[in-house]
Scaffold this motif. Structure first.
Motif, PDB file in Angstrom:
ATOM      1  N   ALA A  83     -27.575  55.663   5.285  1.00 42.51           N
ATOM      2  CA  ALA A  83     -28.907  55.567   5.883  1.00 42.51           C
ATOM      3  C   ALA A  83     -29.350  56.912   6.444  1.00 42.51           C
ATOM      4  O   ALA A  83     -30.514  57.320   6.297  1.00 42.51           O
ATOM      5  CB  ALA A  83     -28.912  54.500   6.979  1.00 42.51           C
ATOM      6  N   THR A  84     -28.435  57.629   7.079  1.00 42.66           N
ATOM      7  CA  THR A  84     -28.768  58.940   7.645  1.00 42.66           C
ATOM      8  C   THR A  84     -29.125  59.938   6.547  1.00 42.66           C
ATOM      9  O   THR A  84     -30.102  60.693   6.665  1.00 42.66           O
ATOM     10  CB  THR A  84     -27.588  59.469   8.473  1.00 42.66           C
ATOM     11  OG1 THR A  84     -27.259  58.526   9.487  1.00 42.66           O
ATOM     12  CG2 THR A  84     -27.952  60.802   9.123  1.00 42.66           C
ATOM     13  N   MET A  85     -28.339  59.957   5.459  1.00 44.16           N
ATOM     14  CA  MET A  85     -28.611  60.886   4.365  1.00 44.16           C
ATOM     15  C   MET A  85     -29.928  60.553   3.675  1.00 44.16           C
ATOM     16  O   MET A  85     -30.700  61.461   3.319  1.00 44.16           O
ATOM     17  CB  MET A  85     -27.470  60.844   3.358  1.00 44.16           C
ATOM     18  CG  MET A  85     -26.154  61.374   3.893  1.00 44.16           C
ATOM     19  SD  MET A  85     -26.207  63.135   4.293  1.00 44.16           S
ATOM     20  CE  MET A  85     -26.243  63.852   2.650  1.00 44.16           C
ATOM     21  N   GLN A  86     -30.213  59.277   3.488  1.00 44.60           N
ATOM     22  CA  GLN A  86     -31.470  58.897   2.854  1.00 44.60           C
ATOM     23  C   GLN A  86     -32.661  59.298   3.720  1.00 44.60           C
ATOM     24  O   GLN A  86     -33.734  59.628   3.210  1.00 44.60           O
ATOM     25  CB  GLN A  86     -31.488  57.381   2.603  1.00 44.60           C
ATOM     26  CG  GLN A  86     -30.437  56.879   1.641  1.00 44.60           C
ATOM     27  CD  GLN A  86     -30.609  57.423   0.235  1.00 44.60           C
ATOM     28  OE1 GLN A  86     -31.675  57.903  -0.157  1.00 44.60           O
ATOM     29  NE2 GLN A  86     -29.547  57.359  -0.555  1.00 44.60           N
ATOM     30  N   MET A  87     -32.494  59.282   5.024  1.00 48.03           N
ATOM     31  CA  MET A  87     -33.568  59.677   5.922  1.00 48.03           C
ATOM     32  C   MET A  87     -33.761  61.194   5.924  1.00 48.03           C
ATOM     33  O   MET A  87     -34.888  61.693   5.826  1.00 48.03           O
ATOM     34  CB  MET A  87     -33.258  59.185   7.335  1.00 48.03           C
ATOM     35  CG  MET A  87     -34.278  59.578   8.390  1.00 48.03           C
ATOM     36  SD  MET A  87     -33.809  59.003  10.037  1.00 48.03           S
ATOM     37  CE  MET A  87     -32.290  59.952  10.306  1.00 48.03           C
ATOM     38  N   LEU A  88     -32.651  61.934   5.994  1.00 44.06           N
ATOM     39  CA  LEU A  88     -32.759  63.386   6.099  1.00 44.06           C
ATOM     40  C   LEU A  88     -33.244  64.029   4.799  1.00 44.06           C
ATOM     41  O   LEU A  88     -33.887  65.083   4.835  1.00 44.06           O
ATOM     42  CB  LEU A  88     -31.399  63.976   6.478  1.00 44.06           C
ATOM     43  CG  LEU A  88     -30.894  63.661   7.887  1.00 44.06           C
ATOM     44  CD1 LEU A  88     -29.511  64.258   8.098  1.00 44.06           C
ATOM     45  CD2 LEU A  88     -31.869  64.203   8.926  1.00 44.06           C
TER      46      LEU A  88
END
Length: 293
Positions: free
Chosen positions: A133-138
């Motif tokens: 989720a963090t990588m998809q957001m960044l």
């Protein structure tokens, strides 16, 4: 003496041509020729060069006829002369080495981080919950928008340039390696379990080799982004490199030097892409692939 027959395979039809066929029923040896190899008179490398050569010819004609003024874009002869001067003074070679070093350093850092996070998220559900989720957001944040922050955090030296390239190259490798791990054929996993493979052996002999094609695709994407990030990064108070030459040429309205730098960027990118394509042929020799008709 047995006769030789040539068979040409075409979609939907098979054509057989026999030379010196015998009537005694002797089995003739046959040579199979793929239909894609038949009737190709022009070498492929020459066909691939025809597009760039035609573009340069059009550029030269436009420059000589005045359709493309020199103050807008210098002609090929002027660009070649400027490249020869830069090579003669050694400026171009030094700039290429510095820029290539920046790109590879950023790729090594960003790629290592991207692959490590992809393996963590791909192999473990808990890792996916924490990482994906963090990588998809960044990855949706434009890297160029981070330049002011990178300057504040790392100053105006080499660090922000390499950090910008690392940020740009991490996400393509993460996405492709993660997708490659999760898309490994489930029948291969079941076969490994049936054979009694341990978890480590399953990962090393089934999962990671199955994800390798996606990983190499991600590497090609990351290399392309590395050059784009390098162009922006070398505008951050650079004192050397191809971007530095471009910035100076822009101030002096030297379109010929700008074109030389753009060509160098393109050739460096083409060179590293050729390297990855060679790696694909070596490591993926086991995988048959469609090569066009």
């Amino acid at each position: 003496m047995s006769s030789i027959a040539t068979i040409t395979i075409r979609p939907g039809a098979v054509e057989r041509r026999a030379a010196d066929a015998k009537d005694d029923g002797t089995l003739a040896r046959q040579r199979i020729e793929p239909a894609s190899a038949a009737g190709q008179g022009v070498p492929r490398w020459l066909r691939r060069l025809s597009g760039p050569i035609l573009l340069v010819l059009l550029w030269h004609v436009a420059s000589q006829t005045g359709v493309l003024p020199g103050e807008v874009l210098a002609g090929p002869s002027t660009v070649i002369g400027s490249a020869a001067k830069l090579i003669g003074t050694g400026e171009l070679q030094d700039a290429m080495v510095i820029s290539l070093g920046r790109a590879l350093a950023g790729l090594a850092i960003g790629g290592s981080i991207g692959v490590a996070l992809a393996v963590l998220a791909g192999l473990f559900r808990l890792g996916e919950d924490f990482v994906d989720a963090t990588m998809q957001m960044l990855r949706t944040v434009p890297n160029v928008a981070l330049i002011p922050l990178l300057i504040i955090w790392f100053g105006i030296g080499e660090a922000p340039k390499i950090a910008l390239i690392a940020l740009g190259t991490a996400f393509p490798l993460y996405l492709n390696v993660y997708a490659g791990i999760r898309n490994v054929d489930s029948t291969l996993i079941e076969a490994g379990r049936t054979l009694g493979l341990s978890r480590a052996a399953m990962i090393g002999h089934v999962v990671l080799p199955g994800a390798l094609p996606n990983a190499l695709v991600g590497l090609r994407y990351s290399l392309g982004i590395a050059w784009l990030a390098l162009v922006f990064g070398e505008q951050i108070n650079a004192t050397a490199g191809i971007g530095y030459l471009m910035a100076n040429a822009r101030e002096m309205f030297q379109t010929d030097v700008i074109v030389v730098c753009l060509v160098v960027y393109a050739l460096l990118g083409l060179g590293v892409d050729f390297t990855v394509r060679t790696l694909e042929k070596v490591f993926l020799a086991w995988r048959p692939a469609f090569s066009g008709t």
